[in-house]
Write a protein that holds these residues in place. Structure first.
Motif, PDB file in Angstrom:
ATOM      1  N   MET A   1       0.860  -1.172   0.000  1.00  0.00           N
ATOM      2  CA  MET A   1       0.000   0.000   0.000  1.00  0.00           C
ATOM      3  C   MET A   1       0.904   1.232   0.000  1.00  0.00           C
ATOM      4  SD  MET A   1      -3.031   1.034   2.680  1.00  0.00           S
ATOM      5  CE  MET A   1      -3.943  -0.444   2.410  1.00  0.00           C
ATOM      6  N   ASN A   2       0.673   2.109  -0.956  1.00  0.00           N
ATOM      7  CA  ASN A   2       1.523   3.297  -1.046  1.00  0.00           C
ATOM      8  C   ASN A   2       0.980   4.421  -0.158  1.00  0.00           C
ATOM      9  OD1 ASN A   2      -0.614   4.341  -2.482  1.00  0.00           O
ATOM     10  ND2 ASN A   2       0.343   4.019  -4.470  1.00  0.00           N
ATOM     11  N   LEU A   3       1.756   5.452  -0.004  1.00  0.00           N
ATOM     12  CA  LEU A   3       1.439   6.542   0.926  1.00  0.00           C
ATOM     13  C   LEU A   3       0.145   7.289   0.578  1.00  0.00           C
ATOM     14  CD1 LEU A   3       2.336   7.955   3.467  1.00  0.00           C
ATOM     15  CD2 LEU A   3       3.719   9.477   2.059  1.00  0.00           C
ATOM     16  N   PRO A   4      -0.099   7.661  -0.680  1.00  0.00           N
ATOM     17  CA  PRO A   4      -1.357   8.360  -0.989  1.00  0.00           C
ATOM     18  C   PRO A   4      -2.601   7.506  -0.691  1.00  0.00           C
ATOM     19  CG  PRO A   4       0.204   8.682  -2.764  1.00  0.00           C
ATOM     20  CD  PRO A   4       0.796   7.665  -1.850  1.00  0.00           C
ATOM     21  N   THR A   5      -2.529   6.224  -0.977  1.00  0.00           N
ATOM     22  CA  THR A   5      -3.651   5.328  -0.689  1.00  0.00           C
ATOM     23  C   THR A   5      -3.891   5.242   0.807  1.00  0.00           C
ATOM     24  OG1 THR A   5      -3.117   4.025  -2.655  1.00  0.00           O
ATOM     25  CG2 THR A   5      -4.537   2.990  -1.014  1.00  0.00           C
ATOM     26  N   LEU A   6      -2.833   5.149   1.575  1.00  0.00           N
ATOM     27  CA  LEU A   6      -2.950   5.096   3.021  1.00  0.00           C
ATOM     28  C   LEU A   6      -3.543   6.391   3.578  1.00  0.00           C
ATOM     29  CD1 LEU A   6      -2.403   3.535   5.623  1.00  0.00           C
ATOM     30  CD2 LEU A   6      -0.122   4.526   5.641  1.00  0.00           C
ATOM     31  N   ALA A   7      -3.129   7.518   3.029  1.00  0.00           N
ATOM     32  CA  ALA A   7      -3.657   8.812   3.479  1.00  0.00           C
ATOM     33  C   ALA A   7      -5.152   8.916   3.211  1.00  0.00           C
ATOM     34  CB  ALA A   7      -2.908   9.947   2.786  1.00  0.00           C
ATOM     35  N   VAL A   8      -5.590   8.511   2.025  1.00  0.00           N
ATOM     36  CA  VAL A   8      -7.016   8.542   1.693  1.00  0.00           C
ATOM     37  C   VAL A   8      -7.791   7.596   2.599  1.00  0.00           C
ATOM     38  CG1 VAL A   8      -8.703   7.978  -0.097  1.00  0.00           C
ATOM     39  CG2 VAL A   8      -6.657   9.277  -0.686  1.00  0.00           C
ATOM     40  N   LEU A   9      -7.261   6.419   2.845  1.00  0.00           N
ATOM     41  CA  LEU A   9      -7.906   5.454   3.734  1.00  0.00           C
ATOM     42  C   LEU A   9      -8.084   6.027   5.136  1.00  0.00           C
ATOM     43  CD1 LEU A   9      -9.002   2.597   4.243  1.00  0.00           C
ATOM     44  CD2 LEU A   9      -6.658   1.917   4.780  1.00  0.00           C
ATOM     45  N   LEU A  10      -7.061   6.668   5.656  1.00  0.00           N
ATOM     46  CA  LEU A  10      -7.144   7.264   6.986  1.00  0.00           C
ATOM     47  C   LEU A  10      -8.162   8.395   7.039  1.00  0.00           C
ATOM     48  CD1 LEU A  10      -3.386   7.291   8.043  1.00  0.00           C
ATOM     49  CD2 LEU A  10      -5.202   5.767   8.857  1.00  0.00           C
ATOM     50  N   ILE A  11      -8.243   9.176   5.982  1.00  0.00           N
ATOM     51  CA  ILE A  11      -9.231  10.263   5.929  1.00  0.00           C
ATOM     52  C   ILE A  11     -10.649   9.688   5.904  1.00  0.00           C
ATOM     53  CG2 ILE A  11     -10.141  12.107   4.455  1.00  0.00           C
ATOM     54  CD1 ILE A  11      -7.189  12.704   3.705  1.00  0.00           C
ATOM     55  N   VAL A  12     -10.871   8.656   5.112  1.00  0.00           N
ATOM     56  CA  VAL A  12     -12.192   8.027   5.030  1.00  0.00           C
ATOM     57  C   VAL A  12     -12.579   7.423   6.379  1.00  0.00           C
ATOM     58  CG1 VAL A  12     -13.493   6.131   3.980  1.00  0.00           C
ATOM     59  CG2 VAL A  12     -12.099   7.626   2.551  1.00  0.00           C
ATOM     60  N   ILE A  13     -11.657   6.774   7.030  1.00  0.00           N
ATOM     61  CA  ILE A  13     -11.931   6.192   8.355  1.00  0.00           C
ATOM     62  C   ILE A  13     -12.255   7.294   9.353  1.00  0.00           C
ATOM     63  CG2 ILE A  13     -10.860   4.981  10.301  1.00  0.00           C
ATOM     64  CD1 ILE A  13      -9.413   3.219   8.234  1.00  0.00           C
ATOM     65  N   ALA A  14     -11.515   8.392   9.325  1.00  0.00           N
ATOM     66  CA  ALA A  14     -11.772   9.502  10.251  1.00  0.00           C
ATOM     67  C   ALA A  14     -13.161  10.090  10.025  1.00  0.00           C
ATOM     68  CB  ALA A  14     -10.703  10.582  10.090  1.00  0.00           C
ATOM     69  N   ILE A  15     -13.552  10.261   8.770  1.00  0.00           N
ATOM     70  CA  ILE A  15     -14.882  10.791   8.469  1.00  0.00           C
ATOM     71  C   ILE A  15     -15.960   9.840   8.964  1.00  0.00           C
ATOM     72  CG2 ILE A  15     -16.469  11.327   6.567  1.00  0.00           C
ATOM     73  CD1 ILE A  15     -14.009  12.456   5.065  1.00  0.00           C
ATOM     74  N   ALA A  16     -15.779   8.551   8.760  1.00  0.00           N
ATOM     75  CA  ALA A  16     -16.758   7.560   9.216  1.00  0.00           C
ATOM     76  C   ALA A  16     -16.883   7.573  10.737  1.00  0.00           C
ATOM     77  CB  ALA A  16     -16.367   6.168   8.725  1.00  0.00           C
ATOM     78  N   VAL A  17     -15.758   7.652  11.427  1.00  0.00           N
ATOM     79  CA  VAL A  17     -15.782   7.691  12.894  1.00  0.00           C
ATOM     80  C   VAL A  17     -16.506   8.943  13.385  1.00  0.00           C
ATOM     81  CG1 VAL A  17     -14.321   7.953  14.941  1.00  0.00           C
ATOM     82  CG2 VAL A  17     -13.759   6.236  13.226  1.00  0.00           C
ATOM     83  N   LEU A  18     -16.222  10.080  12.774  1.00  0.00           N
ATOM     84  CA  LEU A  18     -16.894  11.316  13.174  1.00  0.00           C
ATOM     85  C   LEU A  18     -18.399  11.259  12.900  1.00  0.00           C
ATOM     86  CD1 LEU A  18     -14.282  13.966  12.025  1.00  0.00           C
ATOM     87  CD2 LEU A  18     -14.820  13.276  14.368  1.00  0.00           C
ATOM     88  N   ALA A  19     -18.787  10.661  11.789  1.00  0.00           N
ATOM     89  CA  ALA A  19     -20.213  10.544  11.466  1.00  0.00           C
ATOM     90  C   ALA A  19     -20.934   9.650  12.471  1.00  0.00           C
ATOM     91  CB  ALA A  19     -20.379   9.994  10.052  1.00  0.00           C
ATOM     92  N   VAL A  20     -20.336   8.520  12.794  1.00  0.00           N
ATOM     93  CA  VAL A  20     -20.947   7.610  13.771  1.00  0.00           C
ATOM     94  C   VAL A  20     -21.029   8.276  15.134  1.00  0.00           C
ATOM     95  CG1 VAL A  20     -20.590   5.443  15.025  1.00  0.00           C
ATOM     96  CG2 VAL A  20     -20.317   5.504  12.548  1.00  0.00           C
ATOM     97  N   ARG A  21     -20.000   8.990  15.516  1.00  0.00           N
ATOM     98  CA  ARG A  21     -20.008   9.676  16.801  1.00  0.00           C
ATOM     99  C   ARG A  21     -21.094  10.745  16.854  1.00  0.00           C
ATOM    100  NH1 ARG A  21     -14.616  12.415  18.995  1.00  0.00           N
ATOM    101  NH2 ARG A  21     -15.598  14.371  18.453  1.00  0.00           N
ATOM    102  N   SER A  22     -21.256  11.475  15.770  1.00  0.00           N
ATOM    103  CA  SER A  22     -22.290  12.497  15.704  1.00  0.00           C
ATOM    104  C   SER A  22     -23.684  11.882  15.800  1.00  0.00           C
ATOM    105  CB  SER A  22     -22.148  13.274  14.400  1.00  0.00           C
ATOM    106  OG  SER A  22     -23.204  14.178  14.257  1.00  0.00           O
ATOM    107  N   ILE A  23     -23.900  10.787  15.097  1.00  0.00           N
ATOM    108  CA  ILE A  23     -25.197  10.104  15.145  1.00  0.00           C
ATOM    109  C   ILE A  23     -25.477   9.594  16.548  1.00  0.00           C
ATOM    110  CG2 ILE A  23     -26.439   8.059  14.343  1.00  0.00           C
ATOM    111  CD1 ILE A  23     -24.976   8.490  11.627  1.00  0.00           C
ATOM    112  N   ARG A  24     -24.478   9.006  17.197  1.00  0.00           N
ATOM    113  CA  ARG A  24     -24.671   8.493  18.562  1.00  0.00           C
ATOM    114  C   ARG A  24     -24.969   9.632  19.532  1.00  0.00           C
ATOM    115  NH1 ARG A  24     -20.274   4.777  20.702  1.00  0.00           N
ATOM    116  NH2 ARG A  24     -21.896   4.322  22.200  1.00  0.00           N
TER     117      ARG A  24
END
Length: 62
Positions: free
Chosen positions: A1-24
């Motif tokens: 896994m290259n660096l740009p792919t990892l960065a995008v993955l981390l951003i997507v995970i962060a957005i998902a975590v924030l969305a779930v936290r907001s819903i809860r």
């Protein structure tokens, strides 16, 4: 896994975590997208679907 792919993955995970936290947090505060008036939905929304029995209990739908 290259660096740009990892960065995008981390951003997507962060957005998902924030969305779930907001819903809860909204759910704990009693907020919902339903508006609490399930009787006025015309019978075609989540409130009248057999798939969402728990949703109906939480929102006092009939």
């Amino acid at each position: 896994m290259n660096l740009p792919t990892l960065a995008v993955l981390l951003i997507v995970i962060a957005i998902a975590v924030l969305a779930v936290r907001s819903i809860r947090n909204d759910r704990k505060k009693g907020k919902s997208s339903c508006g609490g008036n399930c009787g006025a939905c015309g019978g075609q929304s989540l409130c009248h679907s057999s798939l969402f029995d728990e949703y109906k209990k939480d929102h006092h739908c009939q």
